[in-house]
Motif scaffolding. Sequence first.
Motif, PDB file in Angstrom:
ATOM      1  N   TYR A 210      71.388  28.934  44.520  1.00  0.00           N
ATOM      2  CA  TYR A 210      71.438  30.549  45.830  1.00  0.00           C
ATOM      3  C   TYR A 210      69.968  31.299  45.767  1.00  0.00           C
ATOM      4  O   TYR A 210      70.017  31.561  47.055  1.00  0.00           O
ATOM      5  CB  TYR A 210      72.623  30.894  45.632  1.00  0.00           C
ATOM      6  N   ALA A 211      69.499  31.102  45.136  1.00  0.00           N
ATOM      7  CA  ALA A 211      67.699  31.627  44.761  1.00  0.00           C
ATOM      8  C   ALA A 211      67.265  30.834  45.944  1.00  0.00           C
ATOM      9  O   ALA A 211      66.051  31.514  46.221  1.00  0.00           O
ATOM     10  CB  ALA A 211      67.255  31.244  44.179  1.00  0.00           C
ATOM     11  N   SER A 212      67.063  29.466  46.787  1.00  0.00           N
ATOM     12  CA  SER A 212      66.837  28.843  47.781  1.00  0.00           C
ATOM     13  C   SER A 212      65.624  29.547  48.846  1.00  0.00           C
ATOM     14  O   SER A 212      64.620  29.528  49.124  1.00  0.00           O
ATOM     15  CB  SER A 212      66.885  27.521  48.108  1.00  0.00           C
ATOM     16  N   HIS A 213      66.858  30.874  48.961  1.00  0.00           N
ATOM     17  CA  HIS A 213      66.299  31.563  50.259  1.00  0.00           C
ATOM     18  C   HIS A 213      66.237  33.201  49.822  1.00  0.00           C
ATOM     19  O   HIS A 213      66.400  34.316  50.897  1.00  0.00           O
ATOM     20  CB  HIS A 213      67.588  30.864  51.501  1.00  0.00           C
ATOM     21  N   ALA A 214      66.434  33.628  48.504  1.00  0.00           N
ATOM     22  CA  ALA A 214      66.411  34.257  48.126  1.00  0.00           C
ATOM     23  C   ALA A 214      65.305  35.200  48.496  1.00  0.00           C
ATOM     24  O   ALA A 214      64.448  35.010  47.322  1.00  0.00           O
ATOM     25  CB  ALA A 214      66.821  34.734  46.977  1.00  0.00           C
ATOM     26  N   PHE A 215      65.005  35.571  49.392  1.00  0.00           N
ATOM     27  CA  PHE A 215      63.225  35.959  49.175  1.00  0.00           C
ATOM     28  C   PHE A 215      62.896  37.518  49.959  1.00  0.00           C
ATOM     29  O   PHE A 215      63.586  37.723  50.771  1.00  0.00           O
ATOM     30  CB  PHE A 215      62.254  34.844  50.378  1.00  0.00           C
ATOM     31  N   HIS A 216      62.108  37.924  50.251  1.00  0.00           N
ATOM     32  CA  HIS A 216      60.936  38.917  50.725  1.00  0.00           C
ATOM     33  C   HIS A 216      61.361  38.525  51.279  1.00  0.00           C
ATOM     34  O   HIS A 216      60.871  36.525  51.878  1.00  0.00           O
ATOM     35  CB  HIS A 216      59.877  39.649  50.064  1.00  0.00           C
ATOM     36  N   PRO A 217      61.956  38.907  52.932  1.00  0.00           N
ATOM     37  CA  PRO A 217      61.795  38.142  54.498  1.00  0.00           C
ATOM     38  C   PRO A 217      60.393  37.580  54.973  1.00  0.00           C
ATOM     39  O   PRO A 217      60.227  36.903  55.395  1.00  0.00           O
ATOM     40  CB  PRO A 217      62.255  39.903  55.412  1.00  0.00           C
ATOM     41  N   LEU A 218      59.862  38.673  54.662  1.00  0.00           N
ATOM     42  CA  LEU A 218      57.553  38.030  54.889  1.00  0.00           C
ATOM     43  C   LEU A 218      57.012  37.196  54.468  1.00  0.00           C
ATOM     44  O   LEU A 218      56.512  36.286  55.286  1.00  0.00           O
ATOM     45  CB  LEU A 218      56.538  39.708  55.207  1.00  0.00           C
ATOM     46  N   ASP A 219      57.958  36.913  52.994  1.00  0.00           N
ATOM     47  CA  ASP A 219      57.566  36.224  51.996  1.00  0.00           C
ATOM     48  C   ASP A 219      58.186  34.733  52.881  1.00  0.00           C
ATOM     49  O   ASP A 219      57.629  33.858  53.147  1.00  0.00           O
ATOM     50  CB  ASP A 219      58.504  36.455  50.696  1.00  0.00           C
ATOM     51  N   GLY A 220      59.423  34.583  53.272  1.00  0.00           N
ATOM     52  CA  GLY A 220      59.875  33.643  53.535  1.00  0.00           C
ATOM     53  C   GLY A 220      59.507  33.462  55.304  1.00  0.00           C
ATOM     54  O   GLY A 220      58.993  31.825  54.961  1.00  0.00           O
ATOM     55  N   PHE A 221      59.478  34.384  56.070  1.00  0.00           N
ATOM     56  CA  PHE A 221      58.254  33.719  56.799  1.00  0.00           C
ATOM     57  C   PHE A 221      57.053  33.212  56.514  1.00  0.00           C
ATOM     58  O   PHE A 221      56.982  31.628  57.457  1.00  0.00           O
ATOM     59  CB  PHE A 221      58.198  34.899  57.632  1.00  0.00           C
ATOM     60  N   ALA A 222      56.224  33.530  55.792  1.00  0.00           N
ATOM     61  CA  ALA A 222      54.628  33.054  55.723  1.00  0.00           C
ATOM     62  C   ALA A 222      55.149  32.027  55.586  1.00  0.00           C
ATOM     63  O   ALA A 222      53.829  30.831  55.569  1.00  0.00           O
ATOM     64  CB  ALA A 222      54.175  34.375  54.795  1.00  0.00           C
ATOM     65  N   GLN A 223      55.759  31.496  54.428  1.00  0.00           N
ATOM     66  CA  GLN A 223      56.359  29.474  53.722  1.00  0.00           C
ATOM     67  C   GLN A 223      56.134  29.221  54.729  1.00  0.00           C
ATOM     68  O   GLN A 223      56.363  27.986  54.939  1.00  0.00           O
ATOM     69  CB  GLN A 223      56.581  29.988  52.427  1.00  0.00           C
ATOM     70  N   SER A 224      57.598  29.632  56.303  1.00  0.00           N
ATOM     71  CA  SER A 224      58.301  28.477  56.931  1.00  0.00           C
ATOM     72  C   SER A 224      56.146  28.590  58.228  1.00  0.00           C
ATOM     73  O   SER A 224      56.594  27.706  59.068  1.00  0.00           O
ATOM     74  CB  SER A 224      59.143  29.445  57.402  1.00  0.00           C
ATOM     75  N   VAL A 225      55.698  29.711  58.113  1.00  0.00           N
ATOM     76  CA  VAL A 225      54.821  29.089  59.737  1.00  0.00           C
ATOM     77  C   VAL A 225      54.096  27.622  59.518  1.00  0.00           C
ATOM     78  O   VAL A 225      53.786  27.102  60.672  1.00  0.00           O
ATOM     79  CB  VAL A 225      53.636  29.874  59.460  1.00  0.00           C
ATOM     80  N   PRO A 226      53.956  27.392  58.333  1.00  0.00           N
ATOM     81  CA  PRO A 226      53.560  25.689  58.678  1.00  0.00           C
ATOM     82  C   PRO A 226      53.830  24.946  60.136  1.00  0.00           C
ATOM     83  O   PRO A 226      53.958  24.176  60.755  1.00  0.00           O
ATOM     84  CB  PRO A 226      52.671  25.158  56.809  1.00  0.00           C
TER      85      PRO A 226
END
Length: 351
Positions: A210-226
Amino acid sequence: MDIVLELFDTFLFDRLYATALPASIAGHGSQQSGHATVTFASMRELPTSVASSTQLWKLEPSEYAFMSSWPRDNVWRQTLSLYLITWLFGLVVYFICASLSYVFIFDHTTFTHPKYLKNQVKLEIKQASISLPIMAIFTVPFFVGEVRGYAKLYDAPANAPFWLYNILQFPLFIFFTDFFIYWIHRGLHHPSVYKTLHKPHHKWIMPTPYASHAFHPLDGFAQSVPYHIFPFLFPLNKVAYVILFAFINIWTVFIHDGEYVANSSIINGAACHTMHHLYFNYNYGQFTTLWDRFGGSYRQPNEELFRRESKMSKQEWERQCKEMETVQKEVEGDDDRHYGDEARRLQKKVM
């Protein structure tokens, strides 16, 4: 993403939009001519067909597809629909993948690890549930651009730049995204942004699925940009796009499940990522160890992790904790995490 959007339109959104925003023939007529009785011009404004997102199959639209004032190609409808899909369907995919891993793969002995947090699963789910709708806001513009034809997505394999590209697109996607995620992830460990953006994910020293998507929103988005930039720069088959989207979500859960299947020097699997959560400054890569080796941040997983009798031993845990606490102090300062009962018991024993 247009394939996914068409599926949702056909089986869900057409009816919802027809009910919430019904087409008004008379209203259209009065705008066209000023007379409510003149309706033929306005009738021609209503859609009579919808374009298919792919040549591979054909979904017959229901009558509801033509009964809304927001037709399928309306940009505001597409934006709202894609936001709901990204948020709610993303949440469903997260819960399904994480729950299956949690029930069938995750080693529940981890609950007694001294660095497992009090109520950790609830906290992980809460963090993910807060982050996903915010991440969706930043993600949707990419998806809208894709469905409106600005990306280099292609339909049939025959539309590829050359036939072999239908195979090469997969390693190219992994290579491209792994490179940029490595540097983005490493950048998020810079002291100027770490505590604000990335520490919420490093709260989990011993993560569960369950930690897989437990990010700060901007952190999760930044790592998804590529992932989102790739189809705007390189051709990508539409079906391959959906397959890769599913793969990314499964992989993100996989590297947090704590089940160390293989000790690979190439694949950045769960063991490598566990080293990252334990010791912070190693193994930033997403799929491979290539860029960690290039950047001098690769750390080979401890051999003890691949033998259950040593992996879950108190001796190994105490050794992990001692090193982790030293690194954690350097990176974060005082530890503000609240550990579970086993942690407090072990700390008292050590003291």
